[in-house]
Write a protein that holds these residues in place. Sequence first.
Motif, mmCIF file in Angstrom:
data_model
loop_
_atom_site.group_PDB
_atom_site.id
_atom_site.type_symbol
_atom_site.label_atom_id
_atom_site.label_comp_id
_atom_site.label_asym_id
_atom_site.label_seq_id
_atom_site.Cartn_x
_atom_site.Cartn_y
_atom_site.Cartn_z
ATOM 1 N N ARG A 4 -55.111 -49.088 -85.462
ATOM 2 C CA ARG A 4 -54.561 -47.608 -85.320
ATOM 3 C C ARG A 4 -54.069 -47.294 -86.678
ATOM 4 O O ARG A 4 -54.326 -46.107 -87.055
ATOM 5 C CB ARG A 4 -53.225 -47.650 -84.089
ATOM 6 C CG ARG A 4 -53.692 -47.856 -82.828
ATOM 7 C CD ARG A 4 -52.430 -48.055 -82.073
ATOM 8 N NE ARG A 4 -52.957 -48.011 -80.894
ATOM 9 C CZ ARG A 4 -52.669 -46.820 -79.750
ATOM 10 N NH1 ARG A 4 -51.960 -45.819 -80.063
ATOM 11 N NH2 ARG A 4 -53.028 -46.983 -78.510
ATOM 12 N N ALA A 5 -53.500 -48.051 -87.392
ATOM 13 C CA ALA A 5 -52.801 -47.550 -88.711
ATOM 14 C C ALA A 5 -53.888 -47.352 -89.684
ATOM 15 O O ALA A 5 -53.965 -46.118 -90.470
ATOM 16 C CB ALA A 5 -51.730 -48.397 -89.388
ATOM 17 N N LEU A 6 -55.031 -48.044 -89.976
ATOM 18 C CA LEU A 6 -56.027 -48.073 -90.488
ATOM 19 C C LEU A 6 -56.859 -46.843 -90.478
ATOM 20 O O LEU A 6 -57.382 -46.215 -91.255
ATOM 21 C CB LEU A 6 -56.878 -49.515 -90.998
ATOM 22 C CG LEU A 6 -57.841 -49.472 -92.246
ATOM 23 C CD1 LEU A 6 -57.038 -49.299 -93.530
ATOM 24 C CD2 LEU A 6 -58.325 -50.833 -92.154
ATOM 25 N N ALA A 7 -57.080 -46.742 -89.058
ATOM 26 C CA ALA A 7 -57.994 -45.711 -88.398
ATOM 27 C C ALA A 7 -57.346 -44.245 -88.993
ATOM 28 O O ALA A 7 -58.021 -43.249 -89.436
ATOM 29 C CB ALA A 7 -58.271 -45.691 -87.194
ATOM 30 N N GLN A 8 -55.991 -44.428 -88.793
ATOM 31 C CA GLN A 8 -55.395 -43.026 -89.197
ATOM 32 C C GLN A 8 -55.575 -42.727 -90.687
ATOM 33 O O GLN A 8 -55.792 -41.366 -90.896
ATOM 34 C CB GLN A 8 -54.004 -43.281 -88.588
ATOM 35 C CG GLN A 8 -53.063 -41.876 -88.871
ATOM 36 C CD GLN A 8 -53.571 -40.911 -87.789
ATOM 37 O OE1 GLN A 8 -53.916 -41.121 -86.607
ATOM 38 N NE2 GLN A 8 -53.854 -39.490 -88.229
ATOM 39 N N GLU A 9 -55.215 -43.775 -91.266
ATOM 40 C CA GLU A 9 -55.385 -43.326 -92.698
ATOM 41 C C GLU A 9 -56.649 -42.961 -93.252
ATOM 42 O O GLU A 9 -56.754 -41.978 -94.086
ATOM 43 C CB GLU A 9 -55.008 -45.026 -93.502
ATOM 44 C CG GLU A 9 -54.661 -44.839 -94.869
ATOM 45 C CD GLU A 9 -54.341 -46.415 -95.390
ATOM 46 O OE1 GLU A 9 -53.630 -47.125 -94.621
ATOM 47 O OE2 GLU A 9 -55.002 -46.660 -96.115
ATOM 48 N N ARG A 10 -57.830 -43.621 -92.528
ATOM 49 C CA ARG A 10 -59.123 -43.344 -93.144
ATOM 50 C C ARG A 10 -59.649 -42.138 -92.690
ATOM 51 O O ARG A 10 -60.262 -41.143 -93.442
ATOM 52 C CB ARG A 10 -60.013 -44.568 -92.799
ATOM 53 C CG ARG A 10 -59.707 -45.821 -93.800
ATOM 54 C CD ARG A 10 -60.721 -46.782 -93.485
ATOM 55 N NE ARG A 10 -60.482 -47.686 -94.490
ATOM 56 C CZ ARG A 10 -61.247 -49.084 -94.470
ATOM 57 N NH1 ARG A 10 -61.879 -49.372 -93.380
ATOM 58 N NH2 ARG A 10 -60.853 -49.819 -95.527
ATOM 59 N N CYS A 11 -59.239 -41.835 -91.254
ATOM 60 C CA CYS A 11 -59.367 -40.259 -90.858
ATOM 61 C C CYS A 11 -58.734 -39.223 -91.531
ATOM 62 O O CYS A 11 -59.425 -38.471 -91.826
ATOM 63 C CB CYS A 11 -59.049 -40.475 -89.240
ATOM 64 S SG CYS A 11 -60.374 -41.299 -88.337
ATOM 65 N N GLU A 12 -57.552 -39.574 -91.840
ATOM 66 C CA GLU A 12 -57.054 -38.486 -92.645
ATOM 67 C C GLU A 12 -57.327 -38.087 -93.961
ATOM 68 O O GLU A 12 -57.931 -37.001 -94.332
ATOM 69 C CB GLU A 12 -55.428 -38.925 -92.897
ATOM 70 C CG GLU A 12 -54.521 -38.285 -91.915
ATOM 71 C CD GLU A 12 -53.137 -38.891 -91.685
ATOM 72 O OE1 GLU A 12 -52.833 -39.171 -93.245
ATOM 73 O OE2 GLU A 12 -52.416 -38.735 -90.855
ATOM 74 N N ARG A 41 -60.079 -35.830 -87.326
ATOM 75 C CA ARG A 41 -58.998 -36.058 -86.208
ATOM 76 C C ARG A 41 -59.156 -37.319 -85.514
ATOM 77 O O ARG A 41 -60.179 -37.355 -84.805
ATOM 78 C CB ARG A 41 -58.769 -34.904 -85.401
ATOM 79 C CG ARG A 41 -57.367 -34.503 -85.024
ATOM 80 C CD ARG A 41 -57.039 -33.527 -84.263
ATOM 81 N NE ARG A 41 -56.295 -33.971 -82.841
ATOM 82 C CZ ARG A 41 -56.232 -33.564 -81.717
ATOM 83 N NH1 ARG A 41 -56.998 -32.432 -81.384
ATOM 84 N NH2 ARG A 41 -55.482 -34.006 -81.054
ATOM 85 N N LEU A 42 -58.013 -38.048 -85.429
ATOM 86 C CA LEU A 42 -58.300 -39.217 -84.641
ATOM 87 C C LEU A 42 -57.332 -39.060 -83.280
ATOM 88 O O LEU A 42 -56.178 -38.584 -83.247
ATOM 89 C CB LEU A 42 -57.604 -40.301 -85.447
ATOM 90 C CG LEU A 42 -57.356 -41.852 -84.746
ATOM 91 C CD1 LEU A 42 -58.709 -42.444 -84.572
ATOM 92 C CD2 LEU A 42 -56.563 -42.724 -85.608
ATOM 93 N N ARG A 43 -58.050 -39.628 -82.282
ATOM 94 C CA ARG A 43 -57.509 -39.635 -80.904
ATOM 95 C C ARG A 43 -57.498 -40.973 -80.423
ATOM 96 O O ARG A 43 -58.559 -41.719 -80.252
ATOM 97 C CB ARG A 43 -58.201 -38.766 -80.096
ATOM 98 C CG ARG A 43 -58.377 -37.161 -80.551
ATOM 99 C CD ARG A 43 -59.350 -36.422 -79.614
ATOM 100 N NE ARG A 43 -59.094 -36.450 -78.300
ATOM 101 C CZ ARG A 43 -59.020 -35.356 -77.397
ATOM 102 N NH1 ARG A 43 -58.946 -34.145 -77.852
ATOM 103 N NH2 ARG A 43 -59.046 -35.720 -76.023
ATOM 104 N N VAL A 44 -56.139 -41.425 -80.309
ATOM 105 C CA VAL A 44 -56.255 -42.839 -79.489
ATOM 106 C C VAL A 44 -55.246 -42.980 -78.411
ATOM 107 O O VAL A 44 -54.006 -42.647 -78.780
ATOM 108 C CB VAL A 44 -55.795 -43.986 -80.816
ATOM 109 C CG1 VAL A 44 -55.903 -45.427 -80.016
ATOM 110 C CG2 VAL A 44 -56.376 -43.841 -81.999
#
Lengths: 369, 217
Positions: A284-292, A297-300
């Motif tokens: 979740r954290a890495l996906a958030q970082e890379r998406c930003e 926009r990340l949806r989990v």
Amino acid sequence: MADEPLVLGIETSCDETGVGVVRGTTLLADAIASSVDEHARFGGVVPEVASRAHLEAMVPTIERALKQAGVAASDLDGIAVTAGPGLAGALLVGVSAAKAYAYALGKPLYGVNHLASHICVDQLEHGPLPEPTMALLVSGGHSSLLLAPDITNDVRPMGATIDDAAGEAFDKIARVLDLGFPGGPVIDRLAREGDPKAIAFPRGLTGPRDAAYDFSFSGLKTSVARWIEAKRSAGEEVPVRDVAASFQEAVVDVLTRKAVRACKDEGVDHLMIGGGVAANSRLRALAQERCERAGIRLRVPRPGLCTDNGAMVAALGAEMVARGRAASDWDLSADSSLPVTEPHVPGTGHGHTHDHDHVHEMSKDNLYS
Amino acid sequence: MLLLAVDTATPAVTVALHDGDSVIAEAGQVDARRHGELLLPTVDRVLARAGLKLDAVTGVVVGVGPGPYTGLRVGLATAETFGLVLGVPVHGLCTLDGLAYAAGLTGPFAVATDARRKEVYWARYDDARTRVSEPAVDRPADIAEQLAGLPVVGSGALLYPEAFGDARGPEHQSAGALASLAAEKLAAGEPFLPPLPLYLRRPDAQVPKNYKVVTPQ
Ligand SMILES: [Zn+2]
């Protein structure tokens, strides 16, 4: 009614008996009975054990879901059920119960795809899915990258694992480290106290000539196991936290890198992540970082909606009703390898077959004459 | 009274309606691989032929096996769910008892169905309504001696004529027979089995290599 359908969904594709109730994109109930403890000593899901548990749990779980939702069965607009993919015998319990339930209530039945349901569940958390949505599904059974222009009838596979599922890799490494089953939560916990850069484990299928969106975790698994065995045979203590953190980093690095790349390549500005591994905090954290960084926009969904559950099936069923998709026939079968390109199993209207009955009674209003 | 009887414990998918006096409609098909697909359309057809709707049913009768697992669960999941929605009792009966009833024999005999893996599910009867042993699963050769000279009814008997000298029909289960037996038991106030599967075998505790193959091709 048409825009806010009330749907009950049944999920039995693996080891969770799930029954959910939704109204449109609103979650009303999510009842689960899990047989995970019965599988723990085998280190994986035993199909016959799962099927037996589904049958035992089915009716009580339906009752619990309706009670939680505070709705009457007669108010439902439809019944949805996972028709596949999954374990054949396990799916069959849910499909049989769903058919009987829909038939007895006189409601339409929607056999839906498990993977599409994993994507659609996010509607319950973050509202209607953007179209198209890019979805990364990661669990003990699947590692797929899917593009969904319309979750009810257009889901396109971008890539998938060519060997182990991501969750399986977690289970196997947990086994090598004697951490028990399932491996995901315990590795996540230990990894928080370890150094993700301590050991440079390989990133599968990330070479320039490798398939851009496919995954491979088998080589990583072998590499981690060898590293641990080498430590052990040298009589050294295995730094479990560092191994967990470095292994986990290798998995989530590849997953997020490829998912973000797929979004960019396809010009999609939304990424959803689902499946049991989506509960992993580092993912979740890495996906958030890379998406930003990429303007995506990340949806989990919350962890409880990422793992297998009935609410996700109900969510997709509600979307099928809302969009007027065809219901399934009464001869709907469980399809253990239902392709992801089939979000639901529409009926042909010819579900009844003329076969070798030993029936002698014919009523006047025989529907099949 | 309207009983709906279903049995999927054997290769037959069989459904019948019984009004308390007699079987008013029955349908079925022998196809060991498609229980899941066939059962609901068969229920639908039987009701249509009787000119009735499911909500007229006052009790559900289900064969609880013994039987190979996957098919067996189709009937039980269906029967239990009908019971839930309709709010009517679900009566379990041993599947072998249906075959025994249909055989109509007046002296001692046995019933045997195919348990696969070169075994049979079987039980002994004093007459068509009286079972005198618990259902069991065995290799035909291992029970041939104790059943020597007795008629043995069902597909399990017909499959192994070398073990069962007096193998007889009916070969397949009939929900009509099961329903008739249930109607008699209800009239006599006799107890039923709970609607729970008789597996008689422990699950194979093996995790298949790729235990959930769901990767799109
Ligand atoms: Zn899943």
